[in-house]
Write a protein that holds these residues in place. Structure first.
Motif: not given
Length: 320
Positions: A81-83, A157-158, A163-168, A192-193
């Motif tokens: 999970n890239p996040a 990248a993330a 509290r939330v992370a985003f990744g691609l 990812l939360v």
């Protein structure tokens, strides 16, 4: 099939048949290497190519049944999970080597750079090398020896927002067999939360992209939807669980990790696809040891007909 080139007395049609079997079934090659938990272990009909895309990175992940969607795992997050790239507080590099039966081998290396408390980037290389195998045509006749390889290069990248992370992440995929090549690209997205200090949930969609085309045959990539949770239910004890929609099947995965000072003890389970094959066991075990900035991890799994698989990985944290 007229007009196909010859390769040292072995016609391209035979190689093409072998490629289709490898790409669409997962083949004995990945089974022999024991790279993970969702590959077909014996010639069953599947529908996808680039089976290496189904596997997470690192011995820790395997010993936890690959249930890593909600676990920040540094550079190894590029495969789950890239996040999760946004989790570690320092730069980190990881390396892995795995030997399989029949001359197969896998190398993996990745590095993640932390630019701030909220942003991280990473790159990885995942290489599977096949030994020499005997090709067979549709009638079972020997068509000669051939080899192959699978290479996946990933950049991601993330970014954490609250509290939330985003990744691609973006992947370049290349497979070869008997001198012929197929290549394509794919994208993963994830989130990812961190609900609390001890509870997290994650989601990822993997392998969005066109299929691999070898000559006139195209095998779609194994598109996967992953939902996971991770909880520290008591000091030192981590529980993880994932549900993965993979090629029309729902795969259940889970694991537990217990920390005893610098030592981590792990158990994992990966259901459905593996559990339905007599030649594999759905249970995994492993351990880890961390000394300062260096970590060593080990995972054990059993392929009943092919013996045990031992997987080692090493990580090193550097910088801030």
């Amino acid at each position: 099939m007229a007009g196909l080139p010859k390769t040292e007395g072995v016609d391209a049609l035979s190689h093409r048949e072998s490629w289709v079997r490898w790409s669409r079934s997962g083949g004995v090659f990945l089974s022999a290497l024991s790279l993970g938990v969702t590959v077909a272990l014996a010639g069953g009909a599947g529908t996808t190519g680039a089976e290496l895309l189904r596997f997470d990175a690192g011995a820790r992940s395997e010993s936890l049944g690959q249930a890593m969607t909600a676990v920040p795992d540094g550079p190894n997050a590029l495969a789950s999970n890239p996040a999760g790239l946004a989790g570690p507080r320092s730069h980190e590099a990881v390396f892995e080597h795995q030997e399989g039966v029949l001359g197969t081998a896998r190398e993996y290396g990745a590095v993640a750079f932390r630019f701030s408390t909220r942003t991280a980037v990473g790159i990885s290389a995942n290489v599977l090398r096949l030994g020499a195998f005997t090709g067979r045509d549709g009638a079972g006749r020997d068509t000669g020896a051939f080899g192959g390889s699978s290479v996946i290069l990933t950049a991601g990248a993330a970014r954490r927002v609250g509290r939330v992370a985003f990744g691609l992440s973006v992947k370049a995929i290349r497979e070869t067999l008997a001198g012929y090549t197929a290549q394509t690209g794919a994208v993963d997205v994830g989130a990812l939360v961190q609900v609390s200090r001890g509870l997290a949930f994650g989601a990822a969609v993997q392998n969005l992209g066109p299929g691999l085309t070898f000559m006139s045959d195209t095998a779609p990539l194994p598109r996967r939807l992953k939902l996971g949770g991770a909880a520290r239910v008591m000091p030192g004890l981590l529980l993880t669980a994932d549900a993965v929609l993979d090629d029309g099947r729902i795969v259940g995965q889970g694991g537990t990790e217990y920390l005893l000072g610098p030592v981590a003890l792990r158990l994992g389970y990966a259901g459905t696809a593996v559990a339905s094959r007599e030649s594999a066991m759905p249970f995994f075990a492993g351990a880890g040891f961390r000394l300062g900035r260096v970590g060593l991890d080990y995972a054990f799994s059993s392929l009943a007909d092919l013996g045990a698989s031992h997987r080692f990985s090493m990580g090193f944290r550097f910088g801030r």
